[in-house]
Design a protein around this motif. Structure first.
Motif: not given
Length: 474
Positions: A52-68, A70-79
């Motif tokens: 189930i694809h959920i699109q999350f939009a944010q403005w480009s910020v310095p922390s984009t790498k760390f956002v990505e 965290a999101i990658s871990k969520f995508n791998e681990n959520n039930k």
């Protein structure tokens, strides 16, 4: 996936072969069995439910790498079989893009909004009421001021559309090496506007021919680069565009700062091209040792902790005040950010709400805080501010007794136009009547709103307001 499929096929064929050896099979029967097994295995392996694809939009910020990350871990681990698809939108086109997407019915499932725009989106029914999905336990993890600020939104007395996830603080950052080279005391950066002008001009004059300047004031994104920092640091002098004691607007309080910026620009103390300069460009120049001073927010400074590593000795200090008599007369304003919402047009409201909740979790906020990219709002996460961080400069951006969130103001969306008035005053004559006229316009709108009972002035009028403790006794 292919290895698992191959293993199942081999096992099934082995069983089939043994059976054939026992009872006898023709070659045709064996080939048919192989094809059947292969098809059954492929059907079994491909029967996993689609993500189930959920699109999350944010403005480009310095922390984009760390956002990505965290999101990658969520995508791998959520039930819940959810896949977050991150949409980064350039900061200077963020609201324009969101408005266009939502107006066309193709808005993101979940996205971040500046608080100033939330009422507009609520009115247009572009965002979802999350109160049925928010548990009391989740809500209790936020400080009272954050919940109350959410309740102040339009139609939010019995509804909940968003909550802030992080805080923005403001400091003066400065290049100690340039200070020393210019004969300035690197342990005592300027504490007043006049001293800021003096130091900037001394550094610029000392660095003629070397493309180094006393100060940078990026304004490529007007709201976050110019308006918010100006209003925040002037809180340290005890002034604010809304006078809580009088219950009235007064934008003229920023004349001293606007005059200071104009003087710096006219006298060559500012890094050239400030009107179009983006924060990332200014931070890169600061890291390269080409800028003496900057007013920086915590999110801007996070660039120095990740993307750009300063080549010079640098320091962090409280911002300057209007004059000596004004130093410490009020609290430096803390701005809130991370106001996430669920779009009303999402095809998966339950899953979008799960993603929304994740954006306030330890797994997300904690990841960004650990990398000096975000200062959390949630009480439990904020308690970690006492833990020693790896980046000592970042610790100086953490909220202190000199910082405070301020109460909400009554005309959130109507106040947005003040950024244009500030710009006009900056490039023109700071004594022209535009600041006063805009103040009068806002006060007229406020009077109308109070009379029509769309605004309860008692929520914004505090005769005993103390700028040193804005959220205390009001």
């Amino acid at each position: 996936m292919k290895n698992k499929r191959r293993w199942f096929v081999v096992l099934s064929l082995s069983i089939t072969l043994l059976t054939c050896l026992g009872v006898g099979c023709s070659n045709d029967e064996l080939y048919k069995e192989e094809a059947t097994v292969q098809k059954d295995v492929e059907t079994s392996m491909n029967s996993q439910p689609a993500k189930i694809h959920i699109q999350f939009a944010q403005w480009s910020v310095p922390s984009t790498k760390f956002v990505e990350e965290a999101i990658s871990k969520f995508n791998e681990n959520n039930k819940e079989n959810i896949q977050i698809d991150l949409l980064n939108i350039p900061l200077d086109r963020y609201i324009e893009t969101l408005n266009r997407l939502n107006a066309s019915g193709s808005g993101p499932d979940v996205y971040e909004l500046p608080r100033e725009w939330l009422n507009s989106y609520i009115t247009k029914e572009w965002v979802t009421d999350l109160s049925p999905m928010i548990s009391p336990a989740f809500l209790s993890s936020f400080p009272d001021w954050a919940v109350n600020s959410s309740r102040e939104l339009l139609d939010s007395l019995d509804h909940m559309y968003s909550l802030p996830s992080n805080q923005l603080t403001y400091r003066l950052i400065y290049n100690k090496d340039l200070f020393r080279e210019a004969g300035l005391d690197s342990d005592f950066p300027p504490r007043t506007f006049s001293k800021l002008v003096e130091a900037a001009q001394i550094i610029s004059n000392n660095e003629i021919g070397r493309s180094k300047y006393g100060i940078a004031m990026p304004m490529g994104e007007v709201w976050m680069d110019f308006v918010q920092p100006m209003e925040a640091i002037n809180g340290y002098s005890g002034v604010h565009f809304y006078d809580y004691k009088a219950g009235k607007y007064d934008l003229t309080v920023y004349k001293p700062w606007l005059k200071t910026m104009k003087e710096l620009n006219d006298n060559g103390g500012v890094f050239p091209g400030m009107e179009n300069m983006k924060s990332s460009q200014a931070m890169a120049q600061f890291a390269d040792g080409n800028i003496g001073m900057m007013i920086a927010s915590s999110w801007q400074a996070s660039l120095l902790f990740d993307q750009f590593s300063p080549k010079s000795d640098w320091g962090v200090a409280l911002p300057p005040a209007i004059d000596n008599a004004s130093i410490g007369k009020g609290a430096i304003k803390i701005d809130t950010a991370g106001w996430n919402v669920v779009g009303s047009g999402t095809a998966y409201p339950k899953e979008a709400a799960k993603v929304w909740e994740f954006l306030y979790s330890d797994e997300y906020i904690g990841q960004l805080f650990a990398h000096s990219s975000m200062i959390p709002v949630i009480k439990r996460q904020a308690s970690d501010l006492t833990v020693q961080m790896g980046t000592s400069h970042f610790r100086q951006f953490l909220p202190s007794p000199n910082d405070s969130v301020y109460p909400d103001t009554p005309l959130s969306l109507e106040e947005w136009s003040r950024k244009k008035i500030y710009q006009e005053a900056l490039v023109g004559n700071q004594d022209d009547p535009s600041l006063l006229e805009e103040s009068s316009r806002l006060n007229t709108l406020l009077d109308i709103a109070v009379t029509s009972k769309t605004v309860n002035i008692n929520h914004y009028y505090f005769p005993n307001f103390n700028p040193l403790n804005p959220m205390g006794l009001k």
